[in-house]
Every structure is written in structure tokens, then in C-alpha cells.
Design an enzyme around this catalytic site. Sequence first.
Site, PDB file in Angstrom:
ATOM      1  N   ASN A  17      21.139  -7.512  36.301  1.00 48.35           N
ATOM      2  CA  ASN A  17      19.836  -6.893  36.568  1.00 48.35           C
ATOM      3  C   ASN A  17      19.722  -6.713  38.077  1.00 48.35           C
ATOM      4  O   ASN A  17      19.533  -7.686  38.796  1.00 48.35           O
ATOM      5  CB  ASN A  17      18.711  -7.799  36.043  1.00 48.35           C
ATOM      6  CG  ASN A  17      17.339  -7.291  36.459  1.00 48.35           C
ATOM      7  OD1 ASN A  17      17.176  -6.124  36.796  1.00 48.35           O
ATOM      8  ND2 ASN A  17      16.351  -8.184  36.439  1.00 48.35           N
ATOM      9  N   LYS A  19      17.434  -5.202  39.775  1.00 51.21           N
ATOM     10  CA  LYS A  19      16.068  -5.123  40.328  1.00 51.21           C
ATOM     11  C   LYS A  19      15.978  -3.914  41.268  1.00 51.21           C
ATOM     12  O   LYS A  19      16.612  -2.893  40.999  1.00 51.21           O
ATOM     13  CB  LYS A  19      15.695  -6.427  41.029  1.00 51.21           C
ATOM     14  CG  LYS A  19      16.031  -7.646  40.174  1.00 51.21           C
ATOM     15  CD  LYS A  19      15.467  -8.918  40.704  1.00 51.21           C
ATOM     16  CE  LYS A  19      16.037 -10.071  39.908  1.00 51.21           C
ATOM     17  NZ  LYS A  19      15.223 -11.266  39.957  1.00 51.21           N
ATOM     18  N   HIS A 104      10.422  -8.645  31.520  1.00 50.45           N
ATOM     19  CA  HIS A 104      10.976  -9.508  32.574  1.00 50.45           C
ATOM     20  C   HIS A 104       9.815 -10.238  33.259  1.00 50.45           C
ATOM     21  O   HIS A 104       8.722  -9.687  33.409  1.00 50.45           O
ATOM     22  CB  HIS A 104      11.750  -8.668  33.588  1.00 50.45           C
ATOM     23  CG  HIS A 104      12.534  -9.489  34.557  1.00 50.45           C
ATOM     24  ND1 HIS A 104      11.948 -10.079  35.659  1.00 50.45           N
ATOM     25  CD2 HIS A 104      13.835  -9.859  34.580  1.00 50.45           C
ATOM     26  CE1 HIS A 104      12.877 -10.763  36.328  1.00 50.45           C
ATOM     27  NE2 HIS A 104      14.034 -10.644  35.680  1.00 50.45           N
ATOM     28  N   GLU A 106       9.137 -10.782  36.237  1.00 56.74           N
ATOM     29  CA  GLU A 106       8.550 -10.070  37.384  1.00 56.74           C
ATOM     30  C   GLU A 106       7.564  -9.007  36.896  1.00 56.74           C
ATOM     31  O   GLU A 106       6.569  -8.721  37.570  1.00 56.74           O
ATOM     32  CB  GLU A 106       9.666  -9.478  38.261  1.00 56.74           C
ATOM     33  CG  GLU A 106      10.346 -10.572  39.069  1.00 56.74           C
ATOM     34  CD  GLU A 106      11.810 -10.319  39.399  1.00 56.74           C
ATOM     35  OE1 GLU A 106      12.263  -9.173  39.334  1.00 56.74           O
ATOM     36  OE2 GLU A 106      12.502 -11.313  39.714  1.00 56.74           O
ATOM     37  N   GLU A 176      14.565 -16.690  29.954  1.00 58.07           N
ATOM     38  CA  GLU A 176      14.623 -16.760  31.411  1.00 58.07           C
ATOM     39  C   GLU A 176      13.472 -17.626  31.926  1.00 58.07           C
ATOM     40  O   GLU A 176      12.352 -17.124  32.122  1.00 58.07           O
ATOM     41  CB  GLU A 176      14.489 -15.362  32.015  1.00 58.07           C
ATOM     42  CG  GLU A 176      15.623 -14.430  31.670  1.00 58.07           C
ATOM     43  CD  GLU A 176      15.856 -13.426  32.787  1.00 58.07           C
ATOM     44  OE1 GLU A 176      16.954 -13.432  33.343  1.00 58.07           O
ATOM     45  OE2 GLU A 176      14.936 -12.677  33.121  1.00 58.07           O
ATOM     46  N   GLY A 182      15.772 -16.460  40.572  1.00 59.22           N
ATOM     47  CA  GLY A 182      15.840 -16.224  42.010  1.00 59.22           C
ATOM     48  C   GLY A 182      15.578 -17.452  42.868  1.00 59.22           C
ATOM     49  O   GLY A 182      15.362 -17.341  44.072  1.00 59.22           O
ATOM     50  N   SER A 222      19.214 -17.894  37.990  1.00 58.10           N
ATOM     51  CA  SER A 222      20.145 -18.480  38.963  1.00 58.10           C
ATOM     52  C   SER A 222      21.544 -18.737  38.400  1.00 58.10           C
ATOM     53  O   SER A 222      22.181 -19.740  38.739  1.00 58.10           O
ATOM     54  CB  SER A 222      19.541 -19.765  39.558  1.00 58.10           C
ATOM     55  OG  SER A 222      18.369 -19.450  40.289  1.00 58.10           O
ATOM     56  N   GLY A 244      20.575 -11.965  41.074  1.00 54.71           N
ATOM     57  CA  GLY A 244      21.207 -11.967  42.399  1.00 54.71           C
ATOM     58  C   GLY A 244      22.723 -11.895  42.371  1.00 54.71           C
ATOM     59  O   GLY A 244      23.327 -11.118  43.127  1.00 54.71           O
TER      60      GLY A 244
HETATM   61  C1  PEP Z   1      16.804 -11.959  36.657  1.00 58.72           C
HETATM   62  O1  PEP Z   1      16.379 -11.169  37.484  1.00 58.72           O
HETATM   63  O2  PEP Z   1      16.684 -11.699  35.462  1.00 58.72           O
HETATM   64  C2  PEP Z   1      17.448 -13.186  37.115  1.00 58.72           C
HETATM   65  C3  PEP Z   1      17.821 -14.060  36.222  1.00 58.72           C
HETATM   66  O3  PEP Z   1      17.610 -13.343  38.473  1.00 58.72           O
HETATM   67  P1  PEP Z   1      18.539 -14.459  39.217  1.00 58.72           P
HETATM   68  O4  PEP Z   1      19.857 -14.474  38.506  1.00 58.72           O
HETATM   69  O5  PEP Z   1      18.648 -13.972  40.619  1.00 58.72           O
HETATM   70  O6  PEP Z   1      17.836 -15.774  39.092  1.00 58.72           O
END
Ligand code: PEP
Length: 261
Positions: A17, A19, A104, A106, A176, A182, A222, A244
Site C-alpha cells: 500500500n 499511500k 483503511h 487512515e 490492521e 506506521g 509495521s 512503508g
Molecule cells: C498500511 O498502510 O496498511 C500499513 C500497514 O502501513 P505500515 O506497514 O507502514 O505500518
Amino acid sequence: MPRKSPLSSRSTVIAGNWKMYKTIDEAKAFVETLAPLIEKSQATVYLAVPFTAIHATAQLVKALDAPIVIGAQNMNDATEGAFTGEIAARMLKDAGAQFVILGHSERRHIFNESNDFINKKVKRALEDAIQPILCIGETLTQREEGETEAVLREQLLGSLEGVSSDALLKMLVAYEPVWAIGTGKVAHPDDAQAAHAHVRGVLAENWGDEVANQIVIQYGGSVKPDNAADLLSKPDVDGLLVGGASLSADSFSKIINGSKA
Ligand code: PEP
């Protein structure tokens, strides 16, 4: 040691992803670098790119015959209309997207998206033949207050209200935890497994065991090359949603290549 029961038919789906990162040229360069690195992987690889890069990356994947499925990160629930700045499922499909991330954290937390709105989007995506990845997850406060299971149940049932078993089989679910996204704080594999088993249990209660056993449930939050394999070693963790660490072809390919089909 096998990752999960050989009786399981669930494949491993590793999704990136991006973003709001990468221009069209950056996205194309990434695909060109990633494709040869993951040639031998048995996992299914998804990449949720920004809207502007969908068409170019989908075309490039086709031209390279690369094992990468291109998708989007959001959409509106309407087919078309006066919704300035929004995008419809059929437009995403037209550009070359085959899946879309919905719900998601966010979107839920920054843009105040409700389960009801996410439910409408899920139904629209299914109707317009674009595969939804439905994201659910608890906040740190909810976890600390022992509400994780109730929150996951509420988000699942609210976002999937009225979705038939046949339609559900076309989707993926991503667990998640908000506190892990993040932040560099990955869930312990045992905690991820417990949450995934709970999610599968709620799906089984409402759509039956057979359907629940076939749904791919990804973990996200993460994920890095050094923790991916431990998470995937758990029986109900069928894939990963990576933010990320999907921005670099080096780390994303290590996560993909460290997984099994
Ligand atoms: C995400 O954006 O779905 C995500 C899991 O981000 P990260 O891996 O950076 O924690």
C-alpha cells in the site's frame, strides 16, 4: 515446517500500500526493479498505487508479464455523479486496477469513514467486479480496554452487511491494528493469530465454516523483512498488507521472497 495445514487452500497474498507516495515515473521504475526480483516467488503480489499511477503501472505489468496485480487505495460508492474529487469503481477498472483497499484506518480515522459508508463501497466494488480488501482493526485504547474482539466484530459485520457468501469469497480481509500502522510496533505473531482466528470465527458464525475457511486474511502494521516470516508462520495469517516497507523494491521483495505460497 509447512506454513499452514496442507488442507488449507488459501494462497499467500502479499500486498503493498503506497499511500500518497510516488509519481508515475517513480512507480514505473519501481515495477521494473521489483519484477525480476520476485520472479520465483509463489506468493500472489498486489500493489495499491496512487490513482495517477494505476494506468501506467497496469500497462507496464502487462508488457513485462510481471507477477504483480495493480490496485487502488480507495473509491466512492456511487457509479458516477456530481462528487467533486471522487473516483468510481468502473473508472479504476478502466484504468487497470483489479482490486481496491477499503476501510483503511487512515480513511476511517482521518476522513471519518463509517462502517456504513465502507459497506456501500464494498457492495459497489463487488458489483463492479473490482476485488475489495476490507481493512479492520482496533486502536490502542480499544486494545488496552479489552475491546479488540468486539471492535473487530462490529467493523466486520457493519462493513459486510448484506454481502452474500458468493460475494464474500471474492474478497480479502486485512487485520490492521491501528497502533501498529506506521509506528514500527508490529503485533506479536501470537496476538495477530488470535485476532485472525477471531475474525475467521465471526465470518464462520455469519457465513458458514466453508466460506470462512477460504477467505484470505492479511495482517498489516509495521511489517518488515525481519518480522514477515514469523507472522506468516501462524495458521490464520494468510498474507500481509505492507505500507512503508513496500515503498522500496529491496525490502518489499525480501518480504515477498521470504513468504511461501
Ligand atoms: C498500511 O498502510 O496498511 C500499513 C500497514 O502501513 P505500515 O506497514 O507502514 O505500518
